[in-house]
Motif scaffolding. Structure first.
Motif, mmCIF file in Angstrom:
data_model
loop_
_atom_site.group_PDB
_atom_site.id
_atom_site.type_symbol
_atom_site.label_atom_id
_atom_site.label_comp_id
_atom_site.label_asym_id
_atom_site.label_seq_id
_atom_site.Cartn_x
_atom_site.Cartn_y
_atom_site.Cartn_z
ATOM 1 N N THR A 42 37.163 32.419 35.289
ATOM 2 C CA THR A 42 35.878 31.787 35.603
ATOM 3 C C THR A 42 35.503 32.067 37.052
ATOM 4 N N ALA A 43 34.710 33.094 37.238
ATOM 5 C CA ALA A 43 34.305 33.485 38.585
ATOM 6 C C ALA A 43 32.873 33.088 38.911
ATOM 7 N N SER A 44 32.059 32.831 37.882
ATOM 8 C CA SER A 44 30.643 32.551 38.104
ATOM 9 C C SER A 44 30.419 31.099 38.508
ATOM 10 N N SER A 56 25.821 29.663 32.192
ATOM 11 C CA SER A 56 26.437 30.909 31.713
ATOM 12 C C SER A 56 27.926 30.720 31.441
ATOM 13 N N THR A 57 28.591 29.877 32.234
ATOM 14 C CA THR A 57 30.019 29.624 32.011
ATOM 15 C C THR A 57 30.235 28.850 30.721
ATOM 16 N N GLU A 112 29.759 31.229 27.895
ATOM 17 C CA GLU A 112 30.892 32.156 27.804
ATOM 18 C C GLU A 112 32.072 31.483 27.099
ATOM 19 N N ASP A 152 27.616 29.683 38.025
ATOM 20 C CA ASP A 152 26.512 29.239 37.183
ATOM 21 C C ASP A 152 27.045 28.445 35.998
#
Length: 351
Positions: free
Chosen positions: A220-222, A227-228, A231, A224
Motif C-alpha cells: 500500500t503505497a498510495s 483507490s486503495t 484495490e 489515496d
C-alpha cells in the motif's frame, strides 16, 4: 542472589546492572530466563519514555515476551516443578472483581501490574526472575524456548481474532505485516478464514506473509483512500467481512472502516494516537462494529501454545535477529531501526 538485568533508565537509555532476586514465596516460582522478544511497545517506551497513556518514571527491567525454566518453587505450587519450561504471561489480575469473575481478566477493575511496561513492575530481560506460578504456562516438548517467548504476541493475535469474530469461511483483511499483523493473519487462517489479505508498506514483510499462508498481499503505497479501498476489493474479489487494524496509523484506521463490508467488523489492535478522527457517519450507515482489542484473556495462552504445538502456526520465521543479554542495547536499537529485514529481535538471557 544477584541477576544481571537490562535497566531502562529513561528515554533511549539502557544500562546493565545486577538486581537482587529473592527466594520464591507462596504461590511463586523462581525462573532462569531464556528468551525475551522485543516488542513494538518496548521500542516505543525506549524512544518516548511512555506507552500511550502510561508515563514511565524511574527505572525498571525491560521486556515482556518471554520463556524461562523453573529453578525453584514456592509453598503451595503443585502445577509446576523444577526443570519445567514455561511461557510467561506478563499481566496480572486480582481474580476477584466482576470482570475477572467473567473470565476477562485483561479488563480487571483493580490496578493491573504489567511486567516490563512500567518502572513499578520489572520485566524479563534478566538472568533470574520471580513470578506468580499461575501466570506461567508449561511448554510441550516440541515447542522450543524461542517459540515460547512468542506465545505472548501470539496470545495477543488470538485475542484479536476472537474479538473480531473470526470463524470458518470468513474473509479477513489485516492491515500491517509486523509481528502482530503476521500472527493475526496466521491465526485467522488457523481459525478457518478462507480469504485473508494482508497489507504493508514494506515489500519484504509481504513476501514473508505469503510464505506463511496469506491468500493475498498488497503493498500500500498510495495515499489515496478510494483507490486503495478499490484495490483491496479487487484483489480479494469481495469486501472483507472483518478487518484487523494492526498499525495504529490514522490512515489505516480509516481505511479499515472504509474497506469493510456493511454489517462487518473492524478490530482496532494497533496502538496509535490517544485521540483520532474516524468516519463515524460511514460506520453508522454501514452498521460496522468497531471493536478495540486489549492484550488477552485467560484462555488465549493455552490456545496459542496449542496452535504452535499442533503445527497449525509456524512462528519460527518471525525471529530475524538474536542477541545476548549483554547486547540488549544493540538489540533495542536494531528493533527501533525498522529496517526492512528487521522483524523480531530476541534476547538470549542465559546463553
Amino acid at each position: 542472589m544477584e541477576s544481571l538485568s537490562a535497566i531502562l533508565c529513561g528515554k533511549e537509555s539502557i544500562k546493565m546492572e545486577n538486581r537482587l532476586v529473592q527466594e520464591p514465596g507462596p504461590g511463586e516460582v523462581q525462573l532462569s530466563m531464556r528468551n525475551v522478544g522485543l516488542c513494538g511497545s518496548d521500542v516505543y517506551i525506549f524512544k518516548n519514555g511512555s506507552h500511550g497513556t502510561h508515563r514511565i518514571g524511574g527505572s525498571g527491567i525491560l521486556g515482556h515476551e518471554a520463556s524461562a525454566v523453573v529453578t525453584k518453587v514456592g509453598e503451595g505450587v503443585s502445577r509446576l516443578k523444577v526443570g519445567d519450561r514455561v511461557a510467561l504471561e506478563p499481566g496480572e489480575a486480582c481474580n476477584k472483581c466482576k470482570n475477572c469473575l467473567k473470565d476477562v481478566r485483561n479488563m480487571c477493575l483493580t490496578e493491573k501490574p504489567f511486567d516490563g511496561n512500567t518502572s513499578k513492575y520489572d520485566g524479563y530481560i534478566t538472568r533470574c526472575k520471580l513470578m506468580r506460578a499461575d501466570y506461567c504456562y508449561k511448554l510441550p516438548d516440541n515447542v522450543t524456548d524461542e517459540e515460547g517467548a512468542l506465545m505472548e504476541p501470539l496470545a495477543v493475535a488470538v485475542q484479536d481474532c476472537r474479538r473480531a469474530g473470526v470463524e470458518a469461511g470468513r474473509s479477513v483483511l489485516v492491515l500491517g505485516a509486523g509481528t502482530i499483523g503476521l500472527l493475526c493473519m496466521m491465526t485467522a487462517k488457523a481459525m478457518g478464514a478462507t480469504n485473508v489479505c494482508i497489507t504493508d508498506v514494506v515489500e519484504e514483510r509481504l513476501k514473508l506473509a505469503k510464505q506463511l499462508g496469506a491468500t493475498h498481499t498488497l503493498l500500500t503505497a498510495s495515499p489515496d483512500m478510494d483507490s486503495t479501498v478499490q484495490e483491496i476489493h479487487t484483489l480479494m474479489g469481495e469486501m472483507p467481512d472483518i478487518t484487523i487494524e494492526c498499525t495504529g496509523n490514522i490512515f489505516c484506521q480509516r481505511l479499515a472502516i472504509m474497506s469493510t463490508i456493511p454489517g462487518g467488523c473492524v478490530a482496532i489492535v494497533g496502538y496509535g494516537a490517544e485521540e483520532v478522527t474516524l468516519p463515524l457517519a460511514v460506520m453508522c450507515q454501514r452498521q460496522i462494529d468497531l471493536r478495540p482489542s486489549w492484550r488477552y484473556d485467560k484462555h488465549c495462552y493455552p490456545i496459542a501454545i496449542d496452535l504452535v504445538a499442533s503445527g497449525k502456526i509456524n512462528v519460527k520465521p518471525l525471529v530475524t535477529h538474536r542477541f545476548s543479554i549483554e547486547q540488549t542495547n544493540d538489540a533495542i536499537h536494531v528493533a527501533a531501526s525498522r529496517k526492512p529485514g528487521v522483524l523480531k529481535c530476541m534476547v538470549k538471557c542465559n546463553e
